[in-house]
Scaffold this active site. Structure first.
Site, PDB file in Angstrom:
ATOM      1  N   PHE A   1       0.836  -1.200   0.000  1.00 30.94           N
ATOM      2  CA  PHE A   1       0.000   0.000   0.000  1.00 30.94           C
ATOM      3  C   PHE A   1       0.873   1.253   0.000  1.00 30.94           C
ATOM      4  O   PHE A   1       0.726   2.134   0.845  1.00 30.94           O
ATOM      5  CB  PHE A   1      -0.984   0.008   1.182  1.00 30.94           C
ATOM      6  CG  PHE A   1      -1.921  -1.160   1.180  1.00 30.94           C
ATOM      7  CD1 PHE A   1      -3.083  -1.128   0.426  1.00 30.94           C
ATOM      8  CD2 PHE A   1      -1.621  -2.306   1.910  1.00 30.94           C
ATOM      9  CE1 PHE A   1      -3.941  -2.217   0.410  1.00 30.94           C
ATOM     10  CE2 PHE A   1      -2.463  -3.403   1.898  1.00 30.94           C
ATOM     11  CZ  PHE A   1      -3.627  -3.354   1.149  1.00 30.94           C
ATOM     12  N   HIS A   2       1.817   1.277  -0.909  1.00 29.10           N
ATOM     13  CA  HIS A   2       2.639   2.472  -1.084  1.00 29.10           C
ATOM     14  C   HIS A   2       3.300   2.417  -2.458  1.00 29.10           C
ATOM     15  O   HIS A   2       3.294   1.395  -3.133  1.00 29.10           O
ATOM     16  CB  HIS A   2       3.688   2.587   0.031  1.00 29.10           C
ATOM     17  CG  HIS A   2       4.571   1.402   0.148  1.00 29.10           C
ATOM     18  ND1 HIS A   2       4.442   0.460   1.139  1.00 29.10           N
ATOM     19  CD2 HIS A   2       5.591   0.980  -0.627  1.00 29.10           C
ATOM     20  CE1 HIS A   2       5.340  -0.481   0.964  1.00 29.10           C
ATOM     21  NE2 HIS A   2       6.056  -0.199  -0.096  1.00 29.10           N
TER      22      HIS A   2
END
Ligand code: T46
Length: 139
Positions: A47-48
């Site tokens: 999630f980045h």
């Protein structure tokens, strides 16, 4: 989006197997850092995106599902110990899901760890992608 596959060299004999990756042969950068993700309990990770960091991800054991997102399109890849590695360029949002208990991911990175290189909010990632597209169109 296109996903660039990285094919490790594999050598096997009656004693077992060897998996080999070499900078500038099957990894398209100088490798400055190696880390492994292991001991997983099926909680999603990632999630980045990274502003500059390039990475190669190789599944050494078990399996997982990786989502890669350029901001314009998304791709899902099922990884297991038999599959090729994947090259993850800078400015690609990544998520890792559906880890098997025995999943081990090895990641080769083009630079040392720097938290300031992370974009950890999807909205911020999309803003930066759109800014880049706008500046390329007006250049
Ligand atoms: C990535 C995916 C595939 C460090 O201190 N040094 C390191 O080299 C790394 C990788 C992480 N950390 C710290 C940063 C966080 O405080 O370890 C903690 C957990 O890292 P994170 O939540 O970013 O872990 P993942 O599995 O979500 O992401 C990792 C990498 O950080 C990232 O670059 O692309 O694996």
């Amino acid at each position: 989006m296109e996903v660039t596959r990285i094919e490790p060299q594999r050598i096997g004999d009656s004693r077992g197997g060897l998996l080999i990756v070499e900078a500038h042969k099957n990894v398209p950068f100088d490798i400055k850092r190696v880390y492994c993700i292991h001991g997983l309990n099926n909680m999603s990770r990632g999630f980045h995106a990274h502003k500059e960091l390039k990475q190669v991800m190789i599944c050494l054991s078990g399996s997982c599902r990786v989502v890669l997102d350029s901001g314009l399109s998304r791709k899902e890849i099922i990884m297991n110990w038999k599959s090729d590695g994947i090259f993850i360029d800078k400015m690609i949002w990544r998520e890792m899901h559906d880890f098997s208990n025995d999943c081990v991911l090895m990641i080769l990175a083009s630079d040392w760890y720097r938290e300031s290189d992370y974009i950890r909010a999807y909205e911020e990632f999309i803003v930066i992608v759109n800014e880049k597209i706008t500046s390329e169109m007006t250049a």
